[in-house]
Scaffold this motif. Structure first.
Motif, PDB file in Angstrom:
ATOM      1  N   GLN A   1      24.491 -16.216  35.713  1.00  0.00           N
ATOM      2  CA  GLN A   1      25.926 -15.926  35.412  1.00  0.00           C
ATOM      3  C   GLN A   1      24.918 -14.234  36.889  1.00  0.00           C
ATOM      4  O   GLN A   1      24.023 -13.664  35.857  1.00  0.00           O
TER       5      GLN A   1
ATOM      6  N   ARG B   1      26.059 -10.369  38.261  1.00  0.00           N
ATOM      7  CA  ARG B   1      27.193 -10.076  39.236  1.00  0.00           C
ATOM      8  C   ARG B   1      27.113  -9.146  39.973  1.00  0.00           C
ATOM      9  O   ARG B   1      25.984  -7.676  39.976  1.00  0.00           O
TER      10      ARG B   1
ATOM     11  N   SER C   1      23.165  -7.698  38.924  1.00  0.00           N
ATOM     12  CA  SER C   1      22.627  -7.770  37.202  1.00  0.00           C
ATOM     13  C   SER C   1      22.281  -9.626  36.970  1.00  0.00           C
ATOM     14  O   SER C   1      22.632 -10.393  37.322  1.00  0.00           O
TER      15      SER C   1
ATOM     16  N   TYR D   1      28.636 -15.759  44.426  1.00  0.00           N
ATOM     17  CA  TYR D   1      29.097 -14.359  43.482  1.00  0.00           C
ATOM     18  C   TYR D   1      29.576 -13.426  44.058  1.00  0.00           C
ATOM     19  O   TYR D   1      29.080 -13.387  45.642  1.00  0.00           O
TER      20      TYR D   1
ATOM     21  N   GLY E   1      31.056  -9.764  44.717  1.00  0.00           N
ATOM     22  CA  GLY E   1      31.303  -7.781  44.115  1.00  0.00           C
ATOM     23  C   GLY E   1      32.078  -7.836  44.658  1.00  0.00           C
ATOM     24  O   GLY E   1      33.123  -8.152  45.258  1.00  0.00           O
ATOM     25  N   GLN E   2      33.084  -6.271  44.282  1.00  0.00           N
ATOM     26  CA  GLN E   2      34.301  -5.662  44.599  1.00  0.00           C
ATOM     27  C   GLN E   2      34.145  -5.500  45.308  1.00  0.00           C
ATOM     28  O   GLN E   2      36.136  -5.308  45.977  1.00  0.00           O
TER      29      GLN E   2
END
Length: 127
Positions: free
Chosen positions: A1, A3, A25, A116, A118-119
């Protein structure tokens, strides 16, 4: 995972500079290539820049080549995008993304190659 959290966006006049940061992270950050993408209103998300897991190779879209610089600090789990000579057409939401694990196939400009996201952080360049 993994982030990812971007920061550093804002409002700047044409010709100015901004530096975006993407904090990740996870305990294997150095195993992932990283990319920056952007999306302007009404447009598709487009590739901006990417950097290999080691930082030894960088890639840029033609539209930003010579103006933007991508770098990474694996010790800090952070990737950066230094943006100079900004133009109004650079206005967009900028997102960072983590690519496949080291050893996996990676197409640097392909959104589908990144696992993955990010926003995003807003960058607005005024005339």
């Amino acid at each position: 995972q993994v982030r990812l959290v971007e920061s550093g966006g804002g409002l700047v006049q044409a010709g100015g500079s901004l530096r975006l940061s993407c904090a990740a992270s996870g305990r294997t950050f150095s195993s992932y290539p990283m990319g920056w993408f952007r999306q302007a209103p009404g447009k598709e998300r487009e590739f901006v820049a990417a950097i290999s897991w080691s930082g030894g190779s960088t890639y840029y879209a033609d539209s930003v080549k010579g103006r933007f610089t991508i770098s990474r600090d694996n010790a800090k789990n952070t990737v950066y995008l230094q943006m100079n000579s900004l133009k109004p057409e650079d206005t967009a939401v900028y997102c960072c993304a983590a690519g496949p694990l080291r050893g996996s196939r990676w197409t640097v400009f392909d959104r589908g190659s990144y696992d993955y996201w990010g926003q995003g952080t807003q960058v607005t360049v005024s005339s």
